[in-house]
Design a protein around this motif. Structure first.
Motif, mmCIF file in Angstrom:
data_model
loop_
_atom_site.group_PDB
_atom_site.id
_atom_site.type_symbol
_atom_site.label_atom_id
_atom_site.label_comp_id
_atom_site.label_asym_id
_atom_site.label_seq_id
_atom_site.Cartn_x
_atom_site.Cartn_y
_atom_site.Cartn_z
ATOM 1 N N ARG A 59 0.937 -1.143 0.115
ATOM 2 C CA ARG A 59 0.271 -0.072 -0.035
ATOM 3 C C ARG A 59 1.004 1.129 -0.041
ATOM 4 N N ARG A 60 0.237 2.412 -0.142
ATOM 5 C CA ARG A 60 0.883 3.612 -0.021
ATOM 6 C C ARG A 60 0.587 4.448 1.205
ATOM 7 N N MET A 61 1.655 4.656 1.834
ATOM 8 C CA MET A 61 1.600 5.301 3.299
ATOM 9 C C MET A 61 1.559 6.819 2.796
ATOM 10 N N THR A 62 0.759 7.433 3.559
ATOM 11 C CA THR A 62 0.578 8.867 3.295
ATOM 12 C C THR A 62 0.791 9.385 4.851
ATOM 13 N N ALA A 63 2.234 9.600 5.262
ATOM 14 C CA ALA A 63 2.290 9.877 6.641
ATOM 15 C C ALA A 63 2.800 11.391 6.992
ATOM 16 N N ARG A 64 2.285 11.992 8.038
ATOM 17 C CA ARG A 64 2.745 13.272 8.626
ATOM 18 C C ARG A 64 4.034 12.918 9.328
ATOM 19 N N ARG A 65 5.024 14.171 9.357
ATOM 20 C CA ARG A 65 6.213 14.007 9.904
ATOM 21 C C ARG A 65 6.406 13.870 11.416
ATOM 22 N N SER B 299 3.326 18.979 18.426
ATOM 23 C CA SER B 299 2.089 19.243 18.465
ATOM 24 C C SER B 299 1.246 18.381 19.671
ATOM 25 N N THR B 300 0.160 18.922 20.208
ATOM 26 C CA THR B 300 -0.477 18.310 21.355
ATOM 27 C C THR B 300 -1.146 17.095 21.018
ATOM 28 N N ARG B 301 -1.105 16.576 19.824
ATOM 29 C CA ARG B 301 -1.798 15.120 19.508
ATOM 30 C C ARG B 301 -0.748 14.510 18.370
ATOM 31 N N VAL B 302 -0.709 13.405 18.540
ATOM 32 C CA VAL B 302 0.219 12.606 17.346
ATOM 33 C C VAL B 302 -0.694 12.330 16.164
ATOM 34 N N VAL C 41 -17.734 15.903 32.852
ATOM 35 C CA VAL C 41 -16.718 14.614 32.631
ATOM 36 C C VAL C 41 -15.719 14.977 31.426
ATOM 37 N N GLY C 42 -14.689 15.266 31.488
ATOM 38 C CA GLY C 42 -13.567 15.493 30.594
ATOM 39 C C GLY C 42 -12.922 14.298 30.025
ATOM 40 N N VAL C 43 -13.252 13.891 28.746
ATOM 41 C CA VAL C 43 -12.883 12.577 28.136
ATOM 42 C C VAL C 43 -11.451 13.043 27.603
ATOM 43 N N PRO C 44 -10.528 12.089 27.773
ATOM 44 C CA PRO C 44 -9.426 12.099 27.231
ATOM 45 C C PRO C 44 -9.229 11.792 25.598
ATOM 46 N N SER C 45 -8.122 12.132 25.103
ATOM 47 C CA SER C 45 -8.079 11.764 23.441
ATOM 48 C C SER C 45 -7.432 10.478 23.333
ATOM 49 N N LEU C 46 -7.766 9.965 22.175
ATOM 50 C CA LEU C 46 -7.151 8.683 21.697
ATOM 51 C C LEU C 46 -5.550 8.935 21.364
ATOM 52 N N VAL C 47 -5.165 10.356 20.929
ATOM 53 C CA VAL C 47 -3.941 10.586 20.359
ATOM 54 C C VAL C 47 -3.186 11.476 21.039
ATOM 55 N N ALA C 48 -3.616 11.491 22.619
ATOM 56 C CA ALA C 48 -2.871 12.262 23.396
ATOM 57 C C ALA C 48 -2.705 11.375 24.677
ATOM 58 N N ILE D 22 3.036 7.429 23.626
ATOM 59 C CA ILE D 22 2.461 8.744 24.178
ATOM 60 C C ILE D 22 2.938 9.211 25.243
ATOM 61 N N CYS D 23 3.421 8.670 26.029
ATOM 62 C CA CYS D 23 3.834 9.089 27.414
ATOM 63 C C CYS D 23 5.299 9.624 27.046
ATOM 64 N N GLU D 24 6.154 9.408 26.344
ATOM 65 C CA GLU D 24 7.372 9.910 25.786
ATOM 66 C C GLU D 24 6.995 11.152 25.088
ATOM 67 N N HIS D 25 5.966 11.241 24.108
ATOM 68 C CA HIS D 25 5.757 12.401 23.443
ATOM 69 C C HIS D 25 5.500 13.586 24.498
ATOM 70 N N VAL D 26 4.982 13.242 25.635
ATOM 71 C CA VAL D 26 4.925 14.438 26.654
ATOM 72 C C VAL D 26 5.993 15.122 26.819
ATOM 73 N N ASP D 27 7.312 14.299 27.047
ATOM 74 C CA ASP D 27 8.313 14.758 27.496
ATOM 75 C C ASP D 27 8.968 15.784 26.030
ATOM 76 N N GLN D 28 8.720 15.237 25.008
ATOM 77 C CA GLN D 28 9.294 15.901 23.865
ATOM 78 C C GLN D 28 8.355 17.144 23.540
ATOM 79 N N LEU D 29 7.174 17.155 24.074
ATOM 80 C CA LEU D 29 6.428 18.318 23.923
ATOM 81 C C LEU D 29 6.757 19.426 24.884
ATOM 82 N N VAL D 30 7.467 19.067 26.138
ATOM 83 C CA VAL D 30 7.919 20.020 27.040
ATOM 84 C C VAL D 30 9.148 20.665 26.216
ATOM 85 N N ILE D 31 9.903 20.025 25.593
ATOM 86 C CA ILE D 31 11.265 20.472 24.963
ATOM 87 C C ILE D 31 10.890 21.206 23.755
#
Length: 589
Positions: free
Chosen positions: A34-40, A47-50, A357-364, A423-432
């Protein structure tokens, strides 16, 4: 609202579905035939989401819902990446497949990423090439990116407006379905877009529009009412603009319920009528909108404004007038997304109460959804994580090619064992890559990575305010004094936490956990070791007992930051809890 047993309802917020193998008139990258159309990944860590992982995350959540035997699924806005035409087509195909194969019934409310104004708006995305470079794919040739290795212009990247963006997903409840036992809007029983219009004007009164409101009430099973509120508000801007163009409207992102009270008061009156009828007819009512009605960040906005500034979270905070209006309307339980926060908020006044009730995201962080079920006199709310989702090897390989070319630092993201760790590591990278670079004041952002928690303990002992820029020099000098060492040891006496433990944690690492607690509340405790949490609690106690808040300077700034963490740790239950339908009290399960 006491009730007999009802089938459970799954609630997914902010899925931000991106079609990883989508047709955007772009060649993409070959992957397994297949042909993957991936974001960087370079864009992801800012970004606050993956992005790309949303393709798998939504499927993982739906598979879990199917396994649990749940049929009713609420999509709480931002179900798409950015409302692109090709993305909505792929999302419809995906959801239709689950409906046909497993009998899932989807009921949705729109978010700010799904639709824009009456005529839509253009989008551009950076999609990876096989060699790690990227092509910019846009719906308008006016987008310019001089670093791109190519450009594709296609209307498949365009985000439609009302009603076209809703008509692309006709089976999500925005329009009456044959299976609905009852369906209505604030305007009546007619589901035609032209029968669901309201007038909205610019602040100076020079520009006015008739726009569609997509709110509706649906009864998918006997006795259960789902009140789906379209809380997108597109306020016209003052001045001269091309009629109906995207530039003629203020983005709905920061508007939310504060703007609803100003521009969609008719919806509030309708809510009041719905709650009255629900009581008279013995219906069990659940209310949903993309935006929160209450502060779901544990009363920390004043501290955030003082320390960081007028952030997006501060701008999006619902005013007390919203809670008052909703309680006057008889509303009791509301589910929201938008902020990517897992938390629970409650207010009361006289005999009225309101729970949000705040519902979390699937991508954060934390990647999860909610499941709710009525019991005899309570509503059971469970948070279901999808941390165990498998990392896609093809996507990981493409990321490695990209990072090999760009040299971007992404921490441990590429070595994550599963989606939860990613996703957990993504938070650390968002800090930076995002928070310290783009949101925090420059003087604080410069100092934070150079301090340890041991340095903060030292700072709490100063009896004069310290300027932020002088913090490192003064703290390090002070730590060399024998008297200071003795005072610090005395400060920790009997706490079973050694000073060396504080020096083993940098303030930048602390901020990673600070954001995890902010976003996940008690769900974050799964990712913070108990020993480290004990250190944080001591730090919170030390600053609370000090004069730092009154002293000002750097001491006050850090006292506020630490106090915010304390409030994130002490909020209402948010993982698995019950809401008493009579009193509104909330208890852990």
């Amino acid at each position: 609202m006491s009730s007999p047993a009802f089938p459970p309802v799954a609630i997914i917020a902010d899925a931000h579905f991106h079609d990883l193998y989508g047709d955007y008139d772009f060649a993409g990258v070959e992957a397994g035939g297949r042909r993957m159309t991936a974001r960087r990944l370079t864009d992801t860590v800012r970004s606050t989401r993956v992005f790309n992982e949303s393709y798998f995350a939504l499927r993982t959540a739906l598979d879990e819902i199917v396994q649990r035997g749940i049929k009713q699924v609420v999509l709480l806005g931002d179900y798409s990446d950015d409302g692109q035409a090709s993305t909505l087509r792929a999302l419809r195909q995906l959801l239709d497949g689950y409906s046909e194969a497993h009998g899932l019934v989807f009921t949705a409310t729109p978010g700010n990423h799904d639709i824009f104004g009456p005529a839509g708006r253009h989008h551009a995305k950076r999609l990876l090439n096989p060699d790690g470079t990227y092509t910019i794919v846009a719906s308008d040739s006016a987008f310019i990116d001089e670093d791109a290795d190519g450009m594709v212009v296609t209307d498949k990247m365009f985000c439609a407006g009302y009603p076209k963006g809703l008509q692309a997903l006709p089976d999500l409840g925005f329009f009456r379905r044959a299976s609905d036992l009852h369906w209505e809007t604030p305007f009546g029983l007619d589901d035609a877009p032209e029968r669901r219009l309201y007038t909205v004007r610019s602040a100076d009164g020079t520009n006015d529009y008739l726009l569609m409101d997509a709110s509706y009430l649906v009864e998918p099973v006997a006795g259960l009412w789902l009140l789906m509120i379209d809380a997108n508000v597109f306020e016209p801007r003052d001045g001269d603009f091309e009629r109906g163009s995207s530039g003629a409207f203020i983005d709905s992102t920061n508007a939310g319920w504060n703007a609803m009270l100003l521009h969609k008061r008719f919806v509030v009156e309708w809510i009041k009528d719905v709650t009255r009828r629900a009581g008279l007819e013995g219906k069990n009512l659940l209310t949903f909108s993309h935006y929160p009605m209450l502060d779901i960040l544990d009363g920390t906005h004043d501290d955030e404004r003082h320390v960081i500034g007028n952030t997006g979270s501060v701008k999006r905070m619902p005013l007390p007038d919203v809670a008052a209006a909703m309680m006057d309307a008889g509303l009791r339980i509301h589910f929201s997304g938008h902020l990517h926060v897992n938390d629970t908020a409650r207010v009361e006044r006289d005999r009225s109460w309101l729970v949000n009730v705040g519902v979390p995201s699937l991508v954060a962080f934390p990647p999860a959804f909610k499941v709710v079920a009525f019991e005899e006199r309570t509503l059971n709310v469970e948070t279901v994580g999808i941390d165990g989702q498998v990392i896609d090897p093809g996507l990981n390989a493409l990321y490695r090619t990209e990072i090999g070319l760009t040299g971007k630092k992404v921490g441990k993201m590429l070595d994550a064992a599963d989606y939860g760790a990613f996703i957990c590591e993504h938070v650390d990278q968002l800090v930076i890559h995002r928070y310290l670079r783009r949101e925090w004041p420059k003087d604080l952002a410069r100092v934070l990575p150079l301090l340890t928690l041991g340095d903060l303990l030292t700072l709490s002992l100063f009896d004069q305010p310290v300027d932020i820029d002088a913090t490192i020099i003064l703290v390090h000098a002070e730590r060399g004094r024998a008297e200071t060492k003795a005072r610090m040891n005395a400060l920790l006496a009997g706490r079973e936490v050694a000073l060396e433990s504080f020096d083993g944690i940098t303030v930048q690492e602390f901020l990673g956990d600070w954001y995890r607690l902010r976003l996940g509340s008690e769900m974050a405790l799964d990712r913070i070791p108990a020993a480290r949490l004990a250190i944080y609690r001591v730090l919170i106690d030390v600053f609370a007992a000090s004069d730092a808040m009154e002293m000002g300077g750097a001491q006050e700034q850090f006292a506020r930051i630490v106090r915010m963490m304390g409030r994130y740790l002490s909020g209402l239950p948010s993982r698995h809890f019950k809401i008493d339908l009579v009193t509104g009290s909330i208890e852990n399960v």
